[in-house]
Design a protein around this motif. Structure first.
Motif, short mmCIF file in Angstrom:
data_model
loop_
_atom_site.label_atom_id
_atom_site.label_comp_id
_atom_site.label_asym_id
_atom_site.label_seq_id
_atom_site.Cartn_x
_atom_site.Cartn_y
_atom_site.Cartn_z
N GLU A 176 -6.98 -1.67 -0.50
CA GLU A 176 -6.63 -0.64 0.46
C GLU A 176 -5.91 0.52 -0.23
OE1 GLU A 176 -4.32 -2.56 3.45
OE2 GLU A 176 -6.04 -3.61 4.33
N ALA A 177 -5.05 0.20 -1.18
CA ALA A 177 -4.36 1.25 -1.93
C ALA A 177 -5.36 2.08 -2.73
CB ALA A 177 -3.31 0.63 -2.85
N THR A 229 -7.05 4.40 -0.47
CA THR A 229 -6.14 5.38 0.13
C THR A 229 -5.72 6.46 -0.86
OG1 THR A 229 -5.27 3.71 1.66
CG2 THR A 229 -3.92 5.68 1.30
N ILE A 230 -5.45 6.05 -2.10
CA ILE A 230 -4.95 6.97 -3.12
C ILE A 230 -6.08 7.88 -3.59
CG2 ILE A 230 -3.97 7.12 -5.44
CD1 ILE A 230 -2.74 4.31 -4.87
N VAL A 280 0.84 -1.21 0.00
CA VAL A 280 0.00 0.00 0.00
C VAL A 280 0.87 1.25 0.00
CG1 VAL A 280 -1.75 1.30 1.26
CG2 VAL A 280 -1.90 -1.18 1.15
N GLU A 281 1.89 1.28 0.84
CA GLU A 281 2.76 2.44 0.89
C GLU A 281 3.47 2.65 -0.44
OE1 GLU A 281 6.58 4.19 3.41
OE2 GLU A 281 6.18 2.04 3.37
N GLN A 317 -4.30 -4.25 -2.53
CA GLN A 317 -4.67 -3.48 -3.71
C GLN A 317 -5.92 -2.64 -3.44
OE1 GLN A 317 -4.79 -6.79 -6.66
NE2 GLN A 317 -3.39 -5.52 -7.86
N MET A 367 2.69 1.49 -3.47
CA MET A 367 1.77 1.84 -4.54
C MET A 367 1.34 3.30 -4.42
SD MET A 367 0.51 0.13 -7.09
CE MET A 367 -0.27 0.98 -8.44
N SER A 368 1.09 3.73 -3.20
CA SER A 368 0.70 5.12 -2.99
C SER A 368 1.81 6.08 -3.38
CB SER A 368 0.32 5.34 -1.52
OG SER A 368 -0.77 4.53 -1.14
#
Length: 467
Positions: free
Chosen positions: A313-314, A317-318, A262-263, A311, A265-266
């Motif tokens: 979560e990303a 988040t994004i 997640v980090e 994925q 990808m963000s």
């Protein structure tokens, strides 16, 4: 290679993908760029309105001009470039909608398919689809570099979507573009630079990976896992080519590394938007969930399921991001096939996101149901309720459900094939084999396809919830 040279000097040139057949984003200030002698002025004249724009070359001899583009149409234009003692012309230019496509092999996979990996319906699509001057794609071929490159080493140029041209286009990106074009009735262009097997780290710049503590050495045995080198060679030369947004199909090579996904990808999306000058995240970023596949010989690890969760979560988040679910888009025989054949539906679902969110077609369904909570039904030893979002008209089946499971204190899961969806948005069921339910999951595992959809045909997202 694709430029019509009228009286060009040795210095004056354009930088891909600014070449014959290109599509420019409509109603914007689109970038035209190239090379010339450092410290000189270049003029760019656009054929749709006759306006001339001046651009000065920097110390490396790179010039950039921002040109105002009109409404989309199928009219073909010419752009003239003068300076450094020469003149160039870019011909067959269309104005429409432009998207950036990248990721790994499931984005790279062409309409014609791979060896032993077909794309469903490809022969009919290649033979019968006539979208010349309606869909075009510019593809960057695989490359890696230790240093940042300003120009791509190898590319296809702009290809028209008919016959041989369609065959070698990214299937996912082509079906996305085809569905957009049919609805919008404007030219759609794709700038594609996927690389099979790559990790998220392959598409981040070196300085961010150093900050994250990621090893930077080359992988000799798995070169497609190399960090930052695809960013240098394939993404960097495309930076800033004016586009509407991004579509992204990647994640298989990050299975087992869900804790940091997640980090990273963000950070990648944040950096790419910065590279495109998108300070307010106005360019949407749409992901594709990794397909069911036996990624690990130990299914108890559920690493693929955890990566899918990351994925999602990303995507949550994004900013200005979303994801399409692929849990239902595999056949039983594809359990060890990393390249499933049903790319048409993947492209359709990506297009639905864009149509709904970016083009004003709010009536186009685009969101898969998500499980947000679960509970044990009072007074029923084995009763379970699961709250599902995005089911305004219910679900597509009450019986013959595949992929839904429940377990009790012993941790042994039993399949649930019958469930009822109520007006309150809860999917309710009971399982006599599990009198004391403790956990419910759906599509949870490396290869655990499901067949439950909302009434609009969008699949329920995989989930695993403790009760």
């Amino acid at each position: 290679m694709l430029l019509l040279t009228i009286a060009a000097s040795a210095k004056l040139s354009v930088k891909e993908p600014c070449s014959n057949g290109m599509i420019l984003q409509q109603n914007t200030n689109a970038t035209i760029w190239g090379h010339a002698t450092p410290g000189i002025r270049v003029s760019v004249t656009t054929g749709w309105d006759g306006r001339t724009y001046d651009a000065d070359t920097d110390g490396k001899g790179v010039w950039k001009a921002k040109v105002a583009t009109p409404e989309a149409s199928y009219t073909k234009y010419e752009i003239k470039i003068n300076g450094d003692g020469g003149q160039l012309a870019i011909s067959d230019v269309l104005i429409g909608e432009v998207w950036i496509a990248s990721g790994q092999s499931n984005m790279e996979m062409p309409v014609i398919g791979y060896f032993n990996c077909p794309v469903e319906g490809s022969a009919e699509i290649i033979a019968n689809t006539k979208l010349r001057d309606k869909v075009r794609m510019f593809s960057v071929r695989q490359d890696q570099s230790e240093v940042l490159l300003d120009d791509v080493k190898d590319c296809t140029g702009w290809m028209n979507a008919e016959g041989h041209g369609i065959a070698w286009m990214s299937a996912t990106a082509f079906f996305f573009a085809m569905n957009l074009q049919r609805q919008l009735d404007v030219p759609v262009g794709i700038v594609a630079f996927p690389y099979g097997g790559t990790r998220v780290e392959s598409w981040l710049p070196r300085e961010i990976l150093e900050e994250l503590g990621e090893p930077l050495e080359k992988h000799e045995d798995y070169s497609y896992h190399n960090p930052f080198r695809m960013y240098n060679s394939m993404q960097h030369p495309m930076q800033g080519y004016t586009a509407k947004g991004f579509i992204w199909y990647q994640g298989c090579s990050n299975v087992g590394f869900h804790e940091v996904f997640v980090e990273r990808m963000s950070r990648m999306v944040e950096r790419w938007r910065k590279d495109w000058g998108d300070a307010d995240a106005s360019m949407p970023f749409y992901q594709v969930e990794i397909a069911p596949n036996i990624y690990d010989n130990d299914p108890a690890k559920s690493n693929a399921a955890l990566l899918r969760k990351a994925q999602h979560e990303a995507a949550a988040t994004i900013p200005n991001s979303a994801i399409v679910v692929t849990n239902d888009l595999v056949y039983p025989y594809e359990s060890d096939q990393i390249h499933p054949c049903r790319k048409q539906e993947v492209g359709q679902r990506l297009a639905a996101l864009a149509l709904n969110r970016d083009y004003g077609y709010s009536y186009v369904p685009c969101y898969s149901p998500e499980a947000v909570e679960a509970y044990k039904v009072e007074g029923e030893d084995s009763g379970v309720g699961v709250k599902l979002t995005n089911c305004p008209n219910g679900v597509d089946r009450w019986h013959g459900i595949e992929g839904l499971e429940v377990c009790g204190p012993d941790g042994v899961f039993a399949a649930v094939t019958d469930a009822y969806f109520g007006w309150d948005g809860y999917l309710r069921f009971s399982c006599k084999e599990v009198p004391q339910p403790r956990e419910v999951r759906y599509g949870w595992g490396d290869f655990k396809p499901g067949n439950l959809h909302n009434s609009e045909g969008l699949p329920v997202s995989p989930f695993d919830i403790k009760l």
